[in-house]
Design an enzyme around this catalytic site. Structure first.
Site, mmCIF file in Angstrom:
data_model
loop_
_atom_site.group_PDB
_atom_site.id
_atom_site.type_symbol
_atom_site.label_atom_id
_atom_site.label_comp_id
_atom_site.label_asym_id
_atom_site.label_seq_id
_atom_site.Cartn_x
_atom_site.Cartn_y
_atom_site.Cartn_z
ATOM 1 C CB CYS A 111 2.524 -4.829 -2.420
ATOM 2 S SG CYS A 111 2.082 -6.518 -2.776
ATOM 3 C CG HIS A 249 -1.208 -2.425 -2.437
ATOM 4 N ND1 HIS A 249 -0.734 -2.641 -3.708
ATOM 5 C CD2 HIS A 249 -1.294 -3.646 -1.856
ATOM 6 C CE1 HIS A 249 -0.541 -3.934 -3.888
ATOM 7 N NE2 HIS A 249 -0.880 -4.573 -2.786
ATOM 8 C CG ASN A 279 -1.891 -7.150 -5.590
ATOM 9 O OD1 ASN A 279 -1.084 -6.263 -5.889
ATOM 10 N ND2 ASN A 279 -1.873 -7.784 -4.428
HETATM 11 N N1 ACO Z 1 -12.248 -19.392 -6.506
HETATM 12 C C1 ACO Z 1 -13.180 -20.062 -5.806
HETATM 13 N N2 ACO Z 1 -13.040 -20.381 -4.515
HETATM 14 C C2 ACO Z 1 -11.901 -20.047 -3.905
HETATM 15 C C3 ACO Z 1 -10.875 -19.353 -4.570
HETATM 16 C C4 ACO Z 1 -11.072 -19.033 -5.926
HETATM 17 N N3 ACO Z 1 -10.166 -18.379 -6.660
HETATM 18 N N4 ACO Z 1 -9.863 -19.134 -3.708
HETATM 19 C C5 ACO Z 1 -10.248 -19.665 -2.532
HETATM 20 N N5 ACO Z 1 -11.475 -20.220 -2.661
HETATM 21 C C6 ACO Z 1 -12.266 -20.886 -1.640
HETATM 22 C C7 ACO Z 1 -11.452 -21.362 -0.505
HETATM 23 O O1 ACO Z 1 -10.875 -22.622 -0.788
HETATM 24 C C8 ACO Z 1 -12.474 -21.440 0.602
HETATM 25 O O2 ACO Z 1 -13.217 -22.627 0.452
HETATM 26 P P1 ACO Z 1 -13.664 -23.470 1.739
HETATM 27 O O3 ACO Z 1 -14.555 -22.542 2.511
HETATM 28 O O4 ACO Z 1 -14.368 -24.635 1.149
HETATM 29 O O5 ACO Z 1 -12.399 -23.814 2.463
HETATM 30 C C9 ACO Z 1 -13.418 -20.297 0.289
HETATM 31 O O6 ACO Z 1 -13.187 -19.954 -1.090
HETATM 32 C C10 ACO Z 1 -13.189 -19.058 1.138
HETATM 33 O O7 ACO Z 1 -11.819 -18.789 1.150
HETATM 34 P P2 ACO Z 1 -11.229 -17.634 2.040
HETATM 35 O O8 ACO Z 1 -9.747 -17.672 2.000
HETATM 36 O O9 ACO Z 1 -11.913 -17.630 3.364
HETATM 37 O O10 ACO Z 1 -11.754 -16.368 1.229
HETATM 38 P P3 ACO Z 1 -11.582 -14.867 1.613
HETATM 39 O O11 ACO Z 1 -12.903 -14.236 1.661
HETATM 40 O O12 ACO Z 1 -10.649 -14.665 2.774
HETATM 41 O O13 ACO Z 1 -10.853 -14.282 0.320
HETATM 42 C C11 ACO Z 1 -8.684 -13.608 -0.452
HETATM 43 C C12 ACO Z 1 -9.570 -14.771 -0.047
HETATM 44 C C13 ACO Z 1 -9.319 -12.939 -1.660
HETATM 45 C C14 ACO Z 1 -7.301 -14.110 -0.815
HETATM 46 C C15 ACO Z 1 -8.597 -12.596 0.706
HETATM 47 O O14 ACO Z 1 -8.278 -13.259 1.901
HETATM 48 C C16 ACO Z 1 -7.593 -11.530 0.458
HETATM 49 O O15 ACO Z 1 -7.801 -10.662 -0.368
HETATM 50 N N6 ACO Z 1 -6.477 -11.509 1.213
HETATM 51 C C17 ACO Z 1 -5.510 -10.446 1.178
HETATM 52 C C18 ACO Z 1 -4.989 -10.132 -0.179
HETATM 53 C C19 ACO Z 1 -3.624 -10.623 -0.344
HETATM 54 O O16 ACO Z 1 -3.188 -11.449 0.423
HETATM 55 N N7 ACO Z 1 -2.893 -10.135 -1.362
HETATM 56 C C20 ACO Z 1 -1.577 -10.602 -1.632
HETATM 57 C C21 ACO Z 1 -0.510 -9.615 -1.601
HETATM 58 S S1 ACO Z 1 -0.297 -8.807 -0.124
HETATM 59 C C22 ACO Z 1 -0.952 -7.439 -0.506
HETATM 60 O O17 ACO Z 1 -0.958 -7.082 -1.659
HETATM 61 C C23 ACO Z 1 -1.526 -6.639 0.544
#
Ligand code: ACO
Length: 380
Positions: A111, A249, A279
């Site tokens: 990224c 970003h 993203n």
């Molecule tokens: N729809 C519905 N539910 C979902 C989805 C979805 N698309 N994805 C995950 N869930 C569920 C999970 O299974 C979990 O369920 P559970 O509680 O029964 O286990 C629940 O939602 C919560 O999941 P979390 O992972 O705790 O959700 P969080 O609030 O952390 O959000 C996310 C997840 C959006 C991926 C967040 O962690 C994030 O934005 N992370 C960083 C972004 C990232 O990694 N980007 C990738 C590139 S690196 C970069 O660009 C910086």
């Protein structure tokens, strides 16, 4: 002192829009969950290659700068989704533009590829190696996406943007750079199978498995970008009050809000585009920059802060002093070929292809591929 001012800009976005409701047709997800957790409402799906998106952005950036392609001396192609490993993608843009005199290189820091590319091109201009450069951020993620995995499938989109840098005695361009890599956590974001072509083993282009620890990435993204912002401002002797616009970003609205808070910049002075494009990895910062210019949010002399974070886990923050001109010198009539399929139809076509041949992938990826070649077949 020689500077590398930003004199041209343009984006190359595919027109087809994939909404959260489209995603809900084949994933256990909802518009409400995606908006609440990420801020994303829609993203683009490309019907053309990454090089074609990048070429459109480049034509527009060159026209904006009033620079002919054959005067270009360097093309930097920032991306982690190259059409092929060899030849590099920068050479594909070069031939499409007719930029015969240019050097051409790819930069892959996921990224942050655009930010690393912008820093590198700036340094090359400052050293006198080249007098101008085209720096591209582009990503074509949809063919590599694991569309069965809701943890990642809702987060990404396709797109491209490019900027032109030109040598100048007038202070401007990148005036502060912090780049780094939190490599101990490199396995928290890994796309297995991307860029490989193990046709005989059953794994082919587009069959990927995403190792993705969203919460770990989230924390390290906020930490890495906040540290980089603090350091780049400190080293340049500027404070949050001096920053006219943060162009970060765009991985998640909550990440952007946290980074802005740590940097001490209110959200009114932060460019947010994650709701409309998701993203786009390397393309998010330059696309946001182009949108900020077309929305009049960058003024002559504006000071911009550009933090980024990506797989590796690379991070960085650049300080950019904008020049006098915030309007294009010219426009390009380049376009993408028309598309008749909807974004959802294109995604469904990718899903069908993956379902056809993806069954053996998991088994294959759980062994080292080389072991499958070296292990003698069991004798009957
Ligand atoms: N729809 C519905 N539910 C979902 C989805 C979805 N698309 N994805 C995950 N869930 C569920 C999970 O299974 C979990 O369920 P559970 O509680 O029964 O286990 C629940 O939602 C919560 O999941 P979390 O992972 O705790 O959700 P969080 O609030 O952390 O959000 C996310 C997840 C959006 C991926 C967040 O962690 C994030 O934005 N992370 C960083 C972004 C990232 O990694 N980007 C990738 C590139 S690196 C970069 O660009 C910086």
């Amino acid at each position: 002192m020689r500077y590398a001012n930003l004199t041209g800009w343009g984006h190359g976005l595919p027109p087809s829009i994939l909404t959260n409701d489209d995603l809900s047709t084949f994933l256990e997800t909802s518009d409400e969950w995606i908006v609440q957790r990420t801020g994303m409402q829609e993203r683009r799906i490309s019907h053309v290659s990454a090089i074609e998106m990048a070429t459109l952005a480049s034509h527009r950036a060159l026209a904006c700068a009033g620079l002919e392609a054959d005067a270009l001396e360097l093309i930097v192609y920032g991306s982690c989704s190259p059409d092929e490993q060899v030849p590099n993608s920068a050479s594909g843009v070069q031939v499409a533009l007719g930029a015969k005199r240019a050097a051409a290189m790819d930069v892959n820091t996921a990224c942050t590829s655009f930010l690393y590319g912008l820093a590198s091109a700036t340094a090359m201009i400052q050293q006198g190696m080249v007098r101008n450069a085209l720096v591209i951020g582009v990503e074509y993620i949809s063919p590599f996406m694991d569309w069965s995995n809701r943890n990642v499938a809702v987060l990404f989109g396709d797109g491209a943007a490019a900027v032109v840098l030109e040598a100048s005695d007038t202070p401007g361009g990148v005036i502060g750079t912090v780049l780094g890599c939190d490599a101990e956590a490199r396995q928290t974001l890994r796309v297995r199978g991307m860029g490989c072509s193990y046709v005989d083993g059953g794994l082919t282009y587009g069959d990927t498995l995403w190792d993705f620890d969203g919460q770990a990435i989230f924390k390290r993204a906020v930490h890495g970008m906040s540290e980089a912002c603090a350091r780049v401002m400190r080293e340049a002797g500027v404070t949050a009050d001096d920053i006219d616009l943060v162009v970060p970003h765009q991985a998640n609205l909550r990440i952007i809000e946290s980074v802005a808070k740590y940097a001490g910049v209110p959200m009114e002075r932060v460019m947010v585009t994650v709701h409309r494009y998701g993203n786009m990895s390397a393309a998010t910062v330059p696309v946001s920059l182009v949108d900020a210019l077309s929305e009049g949010r960058i003024k002559p002399g504006s000071l911009l802060l550009m933090p980024g974070f990506g797989g590796g886990l690379t991070f960085g923050a650049l300080l950019v002093r904008w020049g006098d001109r915030v309007t294009p010198l010219g426009t390009s009539d380049a376009t993408l070929p028309p598309v008749t399929a909807s974004a959802l139809e294109m995604v469904n076509a990718i899903r069908a292809r993956q379902a056809d041949r993806g069954r053996s992938v998991e088994a294959l990826m759980n062994t080292r591929f080389i072991e499958t070649l070296l292990t003698p077949a069991a004798t009957p």
